[in-house]
Design an enzyme around this catalytic site. Structure first.
Site, PDB file in Angstrom:
ATOM      1  N   SER A   1      40.042  41.451  41.903  1.00 34.75           N
ATOM      2  CA  SER A   1      39.427  41.848  40.619  1.00 34.75           C
ATOM      3  C   SER A   1      38.811  43.237  40.684  1.00 34.75           C
ATOM      4  O   SER A   1      38.285  43.647  41.721  1.00 34.75           O
ATOM      5  CB  SER A   1      38.331  40.855  40.228  1.00 34.75           C
ATOM      6  OG  SER A   1      38.838  39.560  40.213  1.00 34.75           O
TER       7      SER A   1
ATOM      8  N   SER B   1      33.811  38.063  46.848  1.00 38.68           N
ATOM      9  CA  SER B   1      33.039  37.029  47.563  1.00 38.68           C
ATOM     10  C   SER B   1      33.214  37.193  49.072  1.00 38.68           C
ATOM     11  O   SER B   1      34.293  37.585  49.524  1.00 38.68           O
ATOM     12  CB  SER B   1      33.520  35.631  47.178  1.00 38.68           C
ATOM     13  OG  SER B   1      33.490  35.457  45.788  1.00 38.68           O
TER      14      SER B   1
ATOM     15  N   GLU C   1      40.741  29.183  30.387  1.00 33.49           N
ATOM     16  CA  GLU C   1      41.680  29.560  29.312  1.00 33.49           C
ATOM     17  C   GLU C   1      43.036  29.944  29.908  1.00 33.49           C
ATOM     18  O   GLU C   1      44.094  29.517  29.433  1.00 33.49           O
ATOM     19  CB  GLU C   1      41.127  30.751  28.493  1.00 33.49           C
ATOM     20  CG  GLU C   1      39.912  30.446  27.646  1.00 33.49           C
ATOM     21  CD  GLU C   1      38.603  30.413  28.443  1.00 33.49           C
ATOM     22  OE1 GLU C   1      38.613  30.825  29.622  1.00 33.49           O
ATOM     23  OE2 GLU C   1      37.580  29.961  27.905  1.00 33.49           O
TER      24      GLU C   1
ATOM     25  N   GLU D   1      45.327  29.494  45.957  1.00 35.28           N
ATOM     26  CA  GLU D   1      43.945  29.449  45.454  1.00 35.28           C
ATOM     27  C   GLU D   1      43.760  28.361  44.403  1.00 35.28           C
ATOM     28  O   GLU D   1      42.666  27.847  44.216  1.00 35.28           O
ATOM     29  CB  GLU D   1      43.605  30.821  44.841  1.00 35.28           C
ATOM     30  CG  GLU D   1      42.140  31.009  44.572  1.00 35.28           C
ATOM     31  CD  GLU D   1      41.804  32.443  44.143  1.00 35.28           C
ATOM     32  OE1 GLU D   1      42.719  33.267  43.998  1.00 35.28           O
ATOM     33  OE2 GLU D   1      40.611  32.708  43.954  1.00 35.28           O
TER      34      GLU D   1
ATOM     35  N   GLN E   1      38.697  38.547  49.431  1.00 38.96           N
ATOM     36  CA  GLN E   1      39.861  38.774  48.564  1.00 38.96           C
ATOM     37  C   GLN E   1      39.529  39.890  47.580  1.00 38.96           C
ATOM     38  O   GLN E   1      38.645  39.730  46.738  1.00 38.96           O
ATOM     39  CB  GLN E   1      40.159  37.471  47.807  1.00 38.96           C
ATOM     40  CG  GLN E   1      41.311  37.535  46.843  1.00 38.96           C
ATOM     41  CD  GLN E   1      41.373  36.256  45.993  1.00 38.96           C
ATOM     42  OE1 GLN E   1      40.388  35.519  45.912  1.00 38.96           O
ATOM     43  NE2 GLN E   1      42.495  36.018  45.371  1.00 38.96           N
ATOM     44  N   GLY E   2      40.225  41.004  47.686  1.00 36.19           N
ATOM     45  CA  GLY E   2      39.959  42.147  46.803  1.00 36.19           C
ATOM     46  C   GLY E   2      41.025  42.242  45.731  1.00 36.19           C
ATOM     47  O   GLY E   2      41.958  43.060  45.837  1.00 36.19           O
TER      48      GLY E   2
HETATM   49  C1  LIG Z   1      31.521  33.444  41.451  1.00 33.54           C
HETATM   50  C2  LIG Z   1      32.736  34.321  41.347  1.00 33.54           C
HETATM   51  C3  LIG Z   1      33.400  34.679  42.501  1.00 33.54           C
HETATM   52  C4  LIG Z   1      34.506  35.534  42.438  1.00 33.54           C
HETATM   53  N1  LIG Z   1      35.107  35.917  43.604  1.00 33.54           N
HETATM   54  C5  LIG Z   1      36.134  36.788  43.544  1.00 33.54           C
HETATM   55  C6  LIG Z   1      36.727  37.298  44.755  1.00 33.54           C
HETATM   56  O1  LIG Z   1      36.324  36.921  45.856  1.00 33.54           O
HETATM   57  N2  LIG Z   1      37.715  38.205  44.672  1.00 33.54           N
HETATM   58  C7  LIG Z   1      38.208  38.627  43.447  1.00 33.54           C
HETATM   59  O2  LIG Z   1      39.135  39.420  43.447  1.00 33.54           O
HETATM   60  N3  LIG Z   1      37.674  38.177  42.286  1.00 33.54           N
HETATM   61  C8  LIG Z   1      36.650  37.281  42.310  1.00 33.54           C
HETATM   62  N4  LIG Z   1      36.076  36.837  41.138  1.00 33.54           N
HETATM   63  C9  LIG Z   1      36.547  37.380  39.869  1.00 33.54           C
HETATM   64  C10 LIG Z   1      37.367  36.400  39.047  1.00 33.54           C
HETATM   65  O3  LIG Z   1      38.627  36.208  39.622  1.00 33.54           O
HETATM   66  C11 LIG Z   1      37.441  36.984  37.634  1.00 33.54           C
HETATM   67  O4  LIG Z   1      36.136  36.968  37.088  1.00 33.54           O
HETATM   68  C12 LIG Z   1      38.388  36.202  36.739  1.00 33.54           C
HETATM   69  O5  LIG Z   1      39.711  36.378  37.149  1.00 33.54           O
HETATM   70  C13 LIG Z   1      38.256  36.616  35.250  1.00 33.54           C
HETATM   71  O6  LIG Z   1      38.375  37.986  35.114  1.00 33.54           O
HETATM   72  P1  LIG Z   1      37.290  38.840  34.302  1.00 33.54           P
HETATM   73  O7  LIG Z   1      35.939  38.446  34.804  1.00 33.54           O
HETATM   74  O8  LIG Z   1      37.682  40.252  34.368  1.00 33.54           O
HETATM   75  O9  LIG Z   1      37.387  38.289  32.809  1.00 33.54           O
HETATM   76  P2  LIG Z   1      38.494  38.717  31.729  1.00 33.54           P
HETATM   77  O10 LIG Z   1      39.835  38.637  32.355  1.00 33.54           O
HETATM   78  O11 LIG Z   1      38.077  39.968  31.092  1.00 33.54           O
HETATM   79  O12 LIG Z   1      38.342  37.508  30.697  1.00 33.54           O
HETATM   80  C14 LIG Z   1      37.272  37.440  29.741  1.00 33.54           C
HETATM   81  C15 LIG Z   1      37.496  36.216  28.870  1.00 33.54           C
HETATM   82  O13 LIG Z   1      38.733  36.356  28.151  1.00 33.54           O
HETATM   83  C16 LIG Z   1      39.607  35.266  28.400  1.00 33.54           C
HETATM   84  N5  LIG Z   1      40.988  35.744  28.486  1.00 33.54           N
HETATM   85  C17 LIG Z   1      41.442  36.834  29.165  1.00 33.54           C
HETATM   86  N6  LIG Z   1      42.786  36.948  29.032  1.00 33.54           N
HETATM   87  C18 LIG Z   1      43.186  35.890  28.274  1.00 33.54           C
HETATM   88  C19 LIG Z   1      44.452  35.412  27.818  1.00 33.54           C
HETATM   89  N7  LIG Z   1      45.579  36.068  28.096  1.00 33.54           N
HETATM   90  N8  LIG Z   1      44.483  34.280  27.080  1.00 33.54           N
HETATM   91  C20 LIG Z   1      43.343  33.588  26.782  1.00 33.54           C
HETATM   92  N9  LIG Z   1      42.110  33.980  27.203  1.00 33.54           N
HETATM   93  C21 LIG Z   1      42.035  35.102  27.926  1.00 33.54           C
HETATM   94  C22 LIG Z   1      39.157  34.715  29.750  1.00 33.54           C
HETATM   95  O14 LIG Z   1      39.503  33.345  29.893  1.00 33.54           O
HETATM   96  C23 LIG Z   1      37.658  34.918  29.685  1.00 33.54           C
HETATM   97  O15 LIG Z   1      37.046  33.865  28.980  1.00 33.54           O
HETATM   98  C24 LIG Z   1      34.979  35.987  41.179  1.00 33.54           C
HETATM   99  C25 LIG Z   1      34.318  35.603  40.003  1.00 33.54           C
HETATM  100  C26 LIG Z   1      33.203  34.786  40.077  1.00 33.54           C
HETATM  101  C27 LIG Z   1      32.511  34.395  38.805  1.00 33.54           C
END
Ligand SMILES: Cc1cc2nc3c(=O)[nH]c(=O)nc-3n(C[C@H](O)[C@H](O)[C@H](O)COP(=O)(O)OP(=O)(O)OC[C@H]3O[C@@H](n4cnc5c(N)ncnc54)[C@H](O)[C@@H]3O)c2cc1C
Length: 377
Positions: free
Chosen positions: A134, A166, A362, A249, A131-132
């Protein structure tokens, strides 16, 4: 009881008996007895093989139509099989993104050609998907994705970066959310493509996790061609497709697969690692909450006919299972017997990510507050 209800009950009882028997014969001992000691390669091999076993045994795609290689049953059978798999301590499917995310998307929004091409390969375990969504600058705020797909004759040329992808190393295809219009307003500028991960221009840089595994990568696309036939929905309609994928999901089938893993961990902790009389209250509390996940999923599925009520039950699941798993592994890391120390170390570290992927806690709490409880923003 009406005849129709009796027939359904008998059909389910048969299904349960067949599934129990099949699981008892097929769950690999190597996984059941030794899961914590497997390295990443062994784990991947067993999970891949498991997909093929499920297909050969007639248990892949339980709720998908028979014409695409599914079993033509319902969501209840899907959930029931998950419960039985949990008890049998079965492996998790390596093809989970294809089965849980791509398949329902194509059934609801794909073309006939996309269904016929991809669904049989997903269900047979031949084709793993990733899944692409992020990107380095877009996670929770998915609408801001910048990876661009330029319209060209017959398709698109994709350029940009995705991260945390992933299963990217095993995947043949990717559910890719891209920007296709630099001028259109937010939510109307995205499209959803089915990209070939083996095409020229795709490159991967594995990212190692705190647990030591490298389940995901940073993925770069350098003018990768995707044909128009591999776009799901209309050009510019990618946001709706992404929302459909996210609801799978965070949905009931996904939660059941998580229950399988959490149930296995709970059983191991209760029956092996915790010494008699130790942390009794905590263990009872966790045991109850593990079964609450199963109960909550069953409640959601029982509301299948009423989408609004079903969604209300489903939306709490992601927070429930992810936070519970973290509590469980934290306690287990403290109580662990010497035999399972490696297992708990690994699970403790792996479970840290559960409150981030598939929507952070969150974000999920905000969704429950606004859409289920109707609280003001
Ligand atoms: C093990 C693992 C596997 C993953 N696999 C995939 C995958 O296969 N494909 C893919 O596309 N992605 C994948 N991801 C990415 C995952 O979907 C993102 O990490 C997740 O959506 C959070 O985005 P971010 O890391 O950019 O954090 P951010 O969005 O930058 O968030 C940072 C912090 O701010 C908080 N925050 C952000 N916006 C708000 C809001 N509006 N209100 C309150 N709090 C907020 C969040 O809760 C978090 O604590 C994976 C992540 C992990 C850890």
């Amino acid at each position: 009881m009406s005849t129709e209800t009796e027939t359904v009950a008998a059909r389910r009882a048969n299904f349960r008996a067949d599934a129990e028997k099949w699981l008892a014969l097929n769950v690999p001992d190597e996984w059941r007895k030794n899961r914590g000691a497997l390295d990443e390669e062994q784990e991947t091999r067993i999970r891949w093989e498991w997909d093929r076993q499920l297909h050969a045994g007639g248990f892949a795609g339980l709720s998908l139509p028979v014409e695409y290689g599914g079993q033509g049953l319902g969501l209840r059978e899907e959930v029931l099989f998950g419960e039985l798999a949990a008890r049998a301590q079965a492996p998790d499917s390596l093809g989970r993104i294809g089965k849980i995310l791509t398949a329902p998307l194509l059934i609801a929004h794909g073309t006939e050609q996309q269904r016929a091409t991809y669904l049989p390969a997903i269900l047979s375990g031949e084709q793993v998907w990733c899944q692409g969504f992020s990107e380095p600058g877009s996670g929770s705020d998915l609408a801001s994705v910048a990876c661009f797909a330029q319209k060209v004759d017959g398709g698109y040329l994709v350029r940009g970066r995705k991260t945390w992808t992933s299963y990217s190393r095993q995947a043949e295809r990717c559910l890719l959310l891209v920007r296709t219009d630099q001028d259109a307003p937010r939510y109307k500028n995205l499209s959803l493509l089915l990209l070939d991960m083996k095409a020229p221009g795709v490159s991967l840089s594995p990212i190692r996790q705190i647990s030591g595994s490298a389940h995901f990568s940073e993925t770069t696309f350098d003018d990768v061609f995707v044909s128009d036939e591999d776009r799901v929905g209309a050009d510019g309609n990618g946001w709706a497709m992404a929302m459909a994928i996210l609801s799978s999901e965070r949905g009931a089938v996904e939660a059941v697969t998580r229950y399988v893993e959490i149930r296995a961990d709970m059983t191991l902790l209760r029956d092996c690692c915790a010494r008699a009389g130790e942390a009794v209250d905590r263990l009872q509390d966790l045991e109850l909450r593990v079964e609450l996940i199963r109960w909550q999923v069953s409640k959601a599925v029982a509301r299948e006919e009423d989408e609004e009520r079903m969604l209300g039950s489903v939306m709490v699941l992601k927070v429930l299972w992810s936070e519970l798993w973290q509590e469980l592994t934290s306690l287990a890391a403290k109580l662990s017997c010497s035999e399972h120390r490696d297992h708990w170390r690994y699970q403790y570290l792996e479970s840290r990510a559960a409150t981030i992927y598939s929507g952070t806690s969150e974000i999920q709490r905000n969704i429950v507050a606004e859409r289920v409880l109707g609280l003001p923003k």
